[in-house]
Motif scaffolding. Structure first.
Motif, mmCIF file in Angstrom:
data_model
loop_
_atom_site.group_PDB
_atom_site.id
_atom_site.type_symbol
_atom_site.label_atom_id
_atom_site.label_comp_id
_atom_site.label_asym_id
_atom_site.label_seq_id
_atom_site.Cartn_x
_atom_site.Cartn_y
_atom_site.Cartn_z
ATOM 1 N N ALA A 3 3.205 5.041 2.412
ATOM 2 C CA ALA A 3 1.767 5.042 2.657
ATOM 3 C C ALA A 3 0.979 5.096 1.368
ATOM 4 N N LYS A 4 1.637 5.603 0.280
ATOM 5 C CA LYS A 4 0.913 5.713 -0.977
ATOM 6 C C LYS A 4 0.977 4.440 -1.809
ATOM 7 N N ALA A 5 1.670 3.424 -1.294
ATOM 8 C CA ALA A 5 1.799 2.179 -2.069
ATOM 9 C C ALA A 5 0.430 1.614 -2.372
ATOM 10 N N LYS A 6 0.229 1.202 -3.601
ATOM 11 C CA LYS A 6 -1.088 0.724 -4.005
ATOM 12 C C LYS A 6 -1.193 -0.772 -3.800
ATOM 13 N N ARG A 7 -2.447 -1.187 -3.517
ATOM 14 C CA ARG A 7 -2.702 -2.606 -3.332
ATOM 15 C C ARG A 7 -2.869 -3.241 -4.705
ATOM 16 N N THR A 8 -1.749 -3.405 -5.417
ATOM 17 C CA THR A 8 -1.779 -3.988 -6.753
ATOM 18 C C THR A 8 -0.858 -5.166 -6.801
ATOM 19 N N TYR A 26 3.100 -11.656 -5.864
ATOM 20 C CA TYR A 26 1.977 -11.491 -4.952
ATOM 21 C C TYR A 26 0.882 -12.513 -5.225
ATOM 22 N N LEU A 27 0.112 -12.795 -4.199
ATOM 23 C CA LEU A 27 -0.955 -13.788 -4.309
ATOM 24 C C LEU A 27 -1.941 -13.427 -5.413
ATOM 25 N N ARG A 28 -2.215 -12.144 -5.567
ATOM 26 C CA ARG A 28 -3.182 -11.731 -6.586
ATOM 27 C C ARG A 28 -2.707 -12.079 -7.996
ATOM 28 N N ASP A 29 -1.378 -12.235 -8.179
ATOM 29 C CA ASP A 29 -0.827 -12.530 -9.504
ATOM 30 C C ASP A 29 -0.738 -14.013 -9.813
ATOM 31 N N LEU A 30 -0.954 -14.871 -8.806
ATOM 32 C CA LEU A 30 -0.790 -16.306 -9.020
ATOM 33 C C LEU A 30 -1.878 -16.851 -9.940
ATOM 34 N N ARG A 64 0.006 -8.337 0.979
ATOM 35 C CA ARG A 64 -0.751 -7.078 0.964
ATOM 36 C C ARG A 64 -1.799 -7.012 -0.142
ATOM 37 N N THR A 65 -1.823 -7.995 -1.040
ATOM 38 C CA THR A 65 -2.851 -8.017 -2.083
ATOM 39 C C THR A 65 -4.051 -8.875 -1.711
ATOM 40 N N GLY A 66 -3.971 -9.589 -0.589
ATOM 41 C CA GLY A 66 -5.102 -10.414 -0.188
ATOM 42 C C GLY A 66 -4.675 -11.727 0.450
ATOM 43 N N ASP A 121 4.837 -5.477 3.567
ATOM 44 C CA ASP A 121 4.506 -6.098 2.284
ATOM 45 C C ASP A 121 3.451 -7.190 2.423
ATOM 46 N N TYR A 122 3.082 -7.498 3.663
ATOM 47 C CA TYR A 122 2.137 -8.600 3.901
ATOM 48 C C TYR A 122 0.831 -8.118 4.494
ATOM 49 N N LEU A 123 0.686 -6.808 4.586
ATOM 50 C CA LEU A 123 -0.546 -6.244 5.114
ATOM 51 C C LEU A 123 -1.218 -5.418 4.027
ATOM 52 N N PRO A 124 -2.504 -5.580 3.821
ATOM 53 C CA PRO A 124 -3.211 -4.736 2.857
ATOM 54 C C PRO A 124 -3.236 -3.300 3.373
ATOM 55 N N VAL A 125 -2.870 -2.351 2.535
ATOM 56 C CA VAL A 125 -2.745 -0.953 2.939
ATOM 57 C C VAL A 125 -3.550 -0.069 1.990
ATOM 58 N N SER A 126 -4.122 0.998 2.514
ATOM 59 C CA SER A 126 -4.866 1.945 1.687
ATOM 60 C C SER A 126 -4.010 2.449 0.543
ATOM 61 N N SER A 127 -4.607 2.637 -0.607
ATOM 62 C CA SER A 127 -3.902 3.185 -1.759
ATOM 63 C C SER A 127 -3.692 4.687 -1.625
ATOM 64 N N LYS A 128 -4.313 5.289 -0.613
ATOM 65 C CA LYS A 128 -4.202 6.729 -0.393
ATOM 66 C C LYS A 128 -3.221 7.008 0.746
#
Length: 337
Positions: A3-8, A26-30, A64-66, A121-128
């Protein structure tokens, strides 16, 4: 993923195919010019036609990044396997830029089988921590002194397991702010803590009432927005909206509590109905109670600051101006060091 995994944009090991392990990007890194060979969730698929009459398909990929726009320019290519929306698909293609926006030109697609991917890994999750936030919210419920309001809150957050599960996993919006698993909980807790601060600064506020409506103001979103991975408006959400449904849910729950005061219920419902502040922002009522005013400002503060935070996170490489933003009615930029 915990649950603590960050959206990075960190990389993970993903098992695909016949026992092979590859590093997922991840898509955010492309970046423009990258070649893609990874598994993504198909969020959207729609057939289209170019101005020249050539058939192609619009696809939206998600992790999970977008999300990222993608095109299948040759839909009849034998390498394009059959797939549907919400399938997990292995995509091979190239990253291009169109009108300053990245998109993937897909060459091949294969539908993946269970075990080849981890849905989280494919769903955006709260960083908290979702568990941590929920326990903090329950702690605030315990602090409520009024027996009727405490029973109302316990009816939702303690006794109703189905509601509690939906509330913990829901987003606070389809887009704009807190659009991730745990987003509704994170937003609600932030609004409630802001309201608790207001009570200390302005003792005239009725704390039990204000914190109750803070915790209940968006409960209708558990019915307005469908669960992930869809995370889209339901029919009831389109027809009624979360504000009206939230007021209804409170009335239904209060009806189970013997002797629940009518005036108290009306005040709770009013705060929920007025929490967007203005008619043009979707509020059926304008705040008439001090607690309703406080809730409106706490809700607006958290929504706007989270929206700005997500804008900065998604444009971390942009050192200039971001352009005009309709929500803020201003041209925005990051604070210079």
């Amino acid at each position: 993923m915990g649950a603590k995994a960050k959206r990075t944009g960190i990389k993970i090991s993903l098992r695909i195919g016949l026992g092979k392990v590859k590093s997922m990007k991840y898509l955010r890194d492309l970046k423009e010019g990258d070649r893609v060979f990874d598994i993504y969730l198909c969020k959207h698929r729609q057939a289209a036609v170019t101005k020249n009459g050539k058939a192609y398909e619009n696809v939206i990929l998600q992790d999970r990044t977008g999300t990222m726009d993608a095109k299948i320019w040759e839909p009849n290519n034998p390498g394009i396997g059959e797939f549907d929306v919400f399938d997990y698909i292995e995509v091979y293609g190239d990253v291009n830029s169109f009108q300053s926006t990245l998109q993937v030109s897909i060459k091949r697609i294969r539908v993946c089988k269970d075990g080849e991917y981890n849905p989280e890994d494919y769903l955006p999750v709260s960083s908290k921590s979702i568990d941590g936030m929920y326990q903090e919210l329950l702690g605030i419920v315990k602090s409520i002194g009024n027996p009727y309001l405490k029973q109302l809150l316990e009816g939702f957050f303690v006794q109703d397991e189905a509601f509690a599960k939906a509330f913990r996993n829901s987003s606070a919006a389809k887009t704009v702010h807190h659009g991730f698993v745990g987003g509704l909980l994170e937003h609600t807790l932030s609004v409630t803590k802001l309201c608790d601060y207001y009570c200390g600064a302005y003792p005239i506020l009725k704390r039990d009432l204000l914190l109750t409506v803070a915790m209940c103001h968006d409960i209708g979103k558990t019915k307005e927005i469908s669960p992930f991975p869809e995370n889209d408006y339901t029919d009831d959400g389109q027809l009624l909206g979360h504000i009206v449904m939230g007021a209804q849910m409170v009335a239904e729950r209060a009806a189970r509590i013997e002797g629940f005061p009518h005036t108290m219920l009306a005040q709770v419902q009013h705060c929920i109905l007025a929490h967007h502040g203005k008619y043009e922002y979707g509020s059926p009522k304008i705040p008439a109670l001090m607690e309703a005013v406080a809730l409106n400002y706490a809700d607006d503060t958290d929504a706007k600051l989270e929206t700005f935070k997500e804008l900065l996170e998604n444009n971390s490489e942009n050192q200039g101006w971001f352009g005009y933003n309709r929500l803020f009615e201003s041209n925005l930029r990051a604070t210079r060091d």
